[in-house]
Design a protein around this motif. Structure first.
Motif, mmCIF file in Angstrom:
data_model
loop_
_atom_site.group_PDB
_atom_site.id
_atom_site.type_symbol
_atom_site.label_atom_id
_atom_site.label_comp_id
_atom_site.label_asym_id
_atom_site.label_seq_id
_atom_site.Cartn_x
_atom_site.Cartn_y
_atom_site.Cartn_z
ATOM 1 N N GLN A 17 13.161 -12.461 30.944
ATOM 2 C CA GLN A 17 14.439 -12.598 32.031
ATOM 3 C C GLN A 17 14.558 -12.300 33.341
ATOM 4 O OE1 GLN A 17 14.327 -8.131 29.766
ATOM 5 N NE2 GLN A 17 16.097 -8.837 28.622
ATOM 6 N N HIS A 64 14.621 -16.156 33.224
ATOM 7 C CA HIS A 64 15.925 -16.766 33.181
ATOM 8 C C HIS A 64 16.606 -16.487 34.184
ATOM 9 C CE1 HIS A 64 19.316 -18.264 30.814
ATOM 10 N NE2 HIS A 64 20.175 -17.189 31.398
ATOM 11 N N TYR A 70 8.000 -20.840 33.757
ATOM 12 C CA TYR A 70 9.576 -21.044 34.239
ATOM 13 C C TYR A 70 9.226 -23.429 33.285
ATOM 14 C CZ TYR A 70 14.269 -22.712 33.606
ATOM 15 O OH TYR A 70 15.701 -22.812 33.328
ATOM 16 N N GLU A 72 24.483 -19.939 29.785
ATOM 17 C CA GLU A 72 22.413 -20.318 28.933
ATOM 18 C C GLU A 72 22.629 -20.864 28.826
ATOM 19 O OE1 GLU A 72 20.949 -18.148 27.930
ATOM 20 O OE2 GLU A 72 22.391 -16.595 28.038
#
Length: 192
Positions: A43, A46, A93, A192
């Motif tokens: 999370q 993101h 990432y 998203e």
């Protein structure tokens, strides 16, 4: 002849008039998980990727206008997009984060000041987020911790510069830019 009325201080006005939009930015899934103590590294990655997508083009626009703002703003100390990339690398990432395709207008000094209020203010909230992430044992806190002990002094300096600059600007335009920046950021963070 009566003296002209002094314009009210811009910082209290910004705090008051942008509060609902500030709250809107904080109502995303990352902040909810952070508050609930359930935040994960995924999370965090993101959220940081989304923040990079907004912060990087914002800072590029700010850099383009650096000469017009002047050296007293110490912009080189305010750029934080590279810190996000460091955090994303620590968090594993993959690839390059997507960039926000539509920032609020950043063409006038008033628009820049309004946006700066939002992004400079995020450095204060970042300190709290960094502590939550440390407590959760999550790496990738450089962006949030950013300026560490310089955060308070840089915010105070920013506030003083903003008050002085806003006196010569259209205060309504500064506030409108801050509101639009909060709205654009909130919408970008939930995509998203």
């Amino acid at each position: 002849m009566a003296a002209p009325a002094e314009s009210p201080a811009i910082l209290p006005r910004l705090r008051l008039e942008t509060r609902p939009f500030h709250d809107g930015v904080e109502s995303n899934a990352f902040n909810q998980a952070l508050t609930n103590g359930t935040v994960t590294a995924a999370q965090t990655a993101h959220f940081l990727a989304r923040m990079y997508g907004f912060v990087q083009p914002y800072e590029a626009a700010l850099h383009r206008h650096a000469a017009a703002l002047g050296p007293e703003w110490q912009l080189e100390q305010r750029y934080r997009a590279p810190l996000i990339l460091e955090d994303l690398a620590r968090l594993g990432y993959p690839g390059q984060p997507p960039l926000c395709p539509t920032l609020p207008p950043l063409d006038t000094r008033a628009q820049l000041l309004g946006a700066m209020y939002v992004l400079e203010g995020s450095s204060l909230g970042g300190q709290v987020i960094a502590r939550h992430l440390a407590a959760a044992g999550i790496e990738g806190r450089s962006f949030f911790a950013g300026r560490a002990e310089r955060t308070g002094p840089l915010w105070k300096q920013f506030g003083q510069l903003l008050e002085a600059a806003a006196a010569a600007e259209d205060a309504d335009a500064v506030v409108a830019s801050a509101i639009l920046t909060f709205q654009t950021l909130a919408a970008w963070l939930i995509q998203e």
